[in-house]
Design a protein around this motif. Structure first.
Motif, short mmCIF file in Angstrom:
data_model
loop_
_atom_site.label_atom_id
_atom_site.label_comp_id
_atom_site.label_asym_id
_atom_site.label_seq_id
_atom_site.Cartn_x
_atom_site.Cartn_y
_atom_site.Cartn_z
N LEU A 115 52.43 81.27 74.46
CA LEU A 115 51.84 80.67 73.25
C LEU A 115 50.55 79.93 73.60
O LEU A 115 50.54 79.10 74.51
CB LEU A 115 52.82 79.68 72.61
N LEU A 147 54.00 73.76 79.78
CA LEU A 147 52.54 73.86 79.83
C LEU A 147 52.10 74.54 81.13
O LEU A 147 52.44 74.08 82.22
CB LEU A 147 51.94 72.47 79.71
N TYR A 191 40.04 70.80 78.32
CA TYR A 191 39.50 69.84 77.37
C TYR A 191 38.03 70.10 77.05
O TYR A 191 37.42 69.37 76.28
CB TYR A 191 39.67 68.42 77.89
N PHE A 229 49.22 76.39 66.91
CA PHE A 229 49.66 77.45 67.80
C PHE A 229 49.26 78.82 67.29
O PHE A 229 49.17 79.07 66.08
CB PHE A 229 51.19 77.43 67.94
N GLY A 230 49.04 79.74 68.24
CA GLY A 230 48.93 81.14 67.91
C GLY A 230 50.32 81.73 67.68
O GLY A 230 51.33 81.05 67.87
N SER A 231 50.36 82.99 67.31
CA SER A 231 51.64 83.62 66.98
C SER A 231 52.38 84.11 68.22
O SER A 231 53.53 84.55 68.11
CB SER A 231 51.42 84.78 66.01
N LEU A 234 59.07 74.47 75.65
CA LEU A 234 57.66 74.84 75.80
C LEU A 234 57.13 74.18 77.07
O LEU A 234 57.07 72.96 77.16
CB LEU A 234 56.86 74.35 74.58
N VAL A 239 44.41 80.32 65.09
CA VAL A 239 44.46 80.58 66.52
C VAL A 239 45.01 81.99 66.68
O VAL A 239 46.14 82.26 66.27
CB VAL A 239 45.36 79.55 67.25
N ASP A 266 52.26 72.05 84.00
CA ASP A 266 53.49 71.82 84.76
C ASP A 266 53.93 73.03 85.58
O ASP A 266 54.64 72.88 86.56
CB ASP A 266 54.61 71.42 83.80
N TYR A 288 51.02 77.74 76.82
CA TYR A 288 52.42 77.41 77.04
C TYR A 288 53.21 78.68 77.29
O TYR A 288 52.88 79.75 76.79
CB TYR A 288 53.03 76.71 75.83
N ARG A 318 42.89 64.85 71.82
CA ARG A 318 43.85 65.05 72.90
C ARG A 318 45.28 64.75 72.50
O ARG A 318 46.19 65.45 72.87
CB ARG A 318 43.45 64.20 74.11
N ALA A 319 45.55 63.71 71.81
CA ALA A 319 46.91 63.40 71.34
C ALA A 319 46.94 63.64 69.85
O ALA A 319 47.18 62.75 69.05
CB ALA A 319 47.28 61.98 71.68
N GLU A 320 46.66 64.89 69.47
CA GLU A 320 46.56 65.26 68.07
C GLU A 320 47.38 66.51 67.81
O GLU A 320 47.88 67.16 68.73
CB GLU A 320 45.10 65.51 67.69
N LYS A 321 47.46 66.87 66.56
CA LYS A 321 48.22 68.04 66.12
C LYS A 321 47.79 69.29 66.87
O LYS A 321 46.60 69.59 66.98
CB LYS A 321 48.00 68.23 64.62
N LEU A 322 48.80 70.03 67.38
CA LEU A 322 48.54 71.32 68.01
C LEU A 322 48.67 72.43 66.97
O LEU A 322 49.60 72.43 66.17
CB LEU A 322 49.57 71.57 69.12
#
Lengths: 111, 112
Positions: B90, B45, B50, B103-105, B43, B4, B59, B35, B97-101
């Motif tokens: 980030l 959101l 999707y 992230f970018g740096s 963090l 990412v 949020d 984020y 959807r409810a899986e490992k995220l």
């Protein structure tokens, strides 16, 4: 919506000791609980996760426990090492819904 | 490994400027997220998507918008930057959807 509380906000331990970080969640329908580790200046990375159909999961020195009745889950790190120093985030979500993160715990492991 | 990529590591902008933060993922992930990370606040959101051309408010969407014209690219737009938008941003992606995220740096944005 879901609300996740994380404690403590900071934690300092001696190398070799255990560390425990606790999170509580508000939505009883939440069923996915991941933990992310963010080292200084780096991106968050998933270290372990648990789903609501199990009570405990281990991966070497880290483990996560889940108490659905009390709506809380915890991260346990045994035999801590300096490289465990980081900010740890817990999160919770319902199936197919967005993750809600706790505010994070800064863990410092002193040599 | 999933990559990412966020276009800038550090960015300095003036109040009132329009700011674009770009994020690209290379693993054909359906889901992408933006984020904001502030000390002591964790963090939070801002927006998520999707599917291509689809977006949903997170949020804290006020003062932000997003664009997802292609599956691999998710852009965050600050229509008129303000000093309270100074933060680390980030981007993340996930297969389910409810899986490992992943992230970018991150992009450290300073609005002066």
């Amino acid at each position: 919506g879901e609300n996740v509380e994380q404690h403590p906000s900071t934690l300092s331990v001696q190398e070799g000791d255990s560390a425990v970080i606790k999170c509580t969640y508000s939505d009883s329908a939440s069923n996915y609980f991941p933990w992310y580790k963010q080292e200084l200046g780096k991106r968050p990375q998933l270290i372990i996760d648990i789903r609501s159909n199990v009570g405990e999961k281990k991966d070497q020195r880290i483990a996560v426990t889940l108490n659905k009745t009390a709506k809380h889950f915890s991260l346990h790190i045994t035999e801590t090492q300096p490289e465990d120093s980081a900010v740890y985030f817990c999160a919770a979500s319902r199936r197919s819904e967005k993750l809600v993160f706790g505010k994070g715990t800064k863990l410092t492991v002193n040599p | 490994d999933v990559k990412v990529t966020q276009s800038s590591r550090y960015l300095v902008k003036r109040t009132g400027e329009k700011v674009f933060l770009e994020c690209v993922q290379d693993m054909d992930h359906e889901n992408m997220f933006w984020y904001r990370q502030d000390p002591g606040l964790g963090l939070r959101l801002i927006y998520f998507s999707y599917d291509v051309k689809m977006k949903e408010k997170g949020d804290i969407p006020e003062g932000y918008s997003v664009s997802r014209e292609k599956k691999e690219r998710f852009s965050l737009i600050l229509e008129s930057a303000s000093t309270n938008q100074t933060s680390m941003y980030l981007c993340a992606s996930s297969l389910g959807r409810a899986e490992k995220l992943f992230f970018g740096s991150g992009t450290q944005l300073s609005v002066l």
